[in-house]
Motif scaffolding. Structure first.
Motif, mmCIF file in Angstrom:
data_model
loop_
_atom_site.group_PDB
_atom_site.id
_atom_site.type_symbol
_atom_site.label_atom_id
_atom_site.label_comp_id
_atom_site.label_asym_id
_atom_site.label_seq_id
_atom_site.Cartn_x
_atom_site.Cartn_y
_atom_site.Cartn_z
ATOM 1 N N GLY A 163 11.872 57.988 -12.272
ATOM 2 C CA GLY A 163 10.737 58.711 -12.841
ATOM 3 C C GLY A 163 11.164 59.700 -13.909
ATOM 4 N N LYS B 229 10.691 54.334 -1.916
ATOM 5 C CA LYS B 229 9.822 54.653 -3.059
ATOM 6 C C LYS B 229 10.119 56.047 -3.597
ATOM 7 N N LYS B 230 10.360 56.994 -2.701
ATOM 8 C CA LYS B 230 10.700 58.353 -3.138
ATOM 9 C C LYS B 230 12.014 58.341 -3.916
ATOM 10 N N ASN C 9 6.523 50.557 -8.727
ATOM 11 C CA ASN C 9 7.597 50.856 -7.782
ATOM 12 C C ASN C 9 7.218 50.153 -6.486
ATOM 13 N N ASP D 122 11.346 56.834 -7.345
ATOM 14 C CA ASP D 122 10.614 57.817 -8.173
ATOM 15 C C ASP D 122 11.519 58.951 -8.620
ATOM 16 N N ASP D 123 12.319 59.478 -7.689
ATOM 17 C CA ASP D 123 13.202 60.598 -8.019
ATOM 18 C C ASP D 123 14.195 60.234 -9.111
#
Length: 194
Positions: free
Chosen positions: A73, A65-66, A39, A69-70
């Protein structure tokens, strides 16, 4: 403003609030063999629109990045895919601007995706995406007044990464899914109906 107009405005704002929806609690849409590998977010060429709150490259990297990921991911496919995003430009609506001149927050990114095992970039050119904050009662007034800088960045990052997912869904062959072929158009003779 008359009481009837105030009541109407209140109803409109309430309806607008229902337009903004976070879909991360829903099961992810099918994305074949996708699993998130690297990421990567870069901000070395980020440009800020002059009338904007300041945000550092580190802040944008963390927010993006969050968001990646959210969203990504959640996928548990058998192959790793690396996502690279460049934050190209932004404007975060500043506080204290009158409603009539309420600026909109905006984010421009460029996204790329790689097959990790093959070490191959899947898209020929970076996909540039431009997003605004979602329509809500807050955005009508101006989010500089109603949201913090972090809330604006989180909303823009969420919207941008959702658009990246939409882009992936338009290219299912990248992730081991069959290509979507448009349905064949059947030519019907108007006279015979055949």
């Amino acid at each position: 403003m008359t009481p009837a107009r105030l009541s109407g405005l209140g109803l409109c704002l309430t309806l607008l609030l229902g337009c903004a929806r976070n879909d991360l609690a829903d099961p992810p849409v099918p994305l074949g063999d996708f699993a998130l590998g690297l990421n990567i977010v870069v901000t070395d060429k980020t440009q800020k629109v002059p009338i904007s709150r300041d945000a550092s490259g580190e802040e944008w990297e963390a927010a993006m990045k969050k968001a990646v990921d959210d969203r990504f991911g959640r996928y548990q496919g058998a192959k790793l895919y690396n996502i690279g995003i460049s934050v190209d430009g932004y404007a975060l609506a500043p506080p204290g601007i009158p409603v009539v001149a309420a600026p909109k927050s905006i984010l421009v990114i460029t996204a790329n995706v790689w097959d990790d095992a093959a070490r191959t970039k899947l898209n020929a050119e970076g996909k540039q995406i431009t997003v605004f904050e979602s329509l809500s009662g807050e955005t009508v007034i101006g989010t500089g007044i109603t949201r913090t800088k972090q809330q604006q960045m989180d909303a823009l990052s969420y919207n941008a990464v959702k658009r990246v997912e939409d882009w992936f869904l338009q290219n299912p062959e990248w992730f081991g899914l069959p290509m979507v072929v448009p349905a064949k158009v059947i030519d019907v003779d108007a006279d015979t109906g055949r």
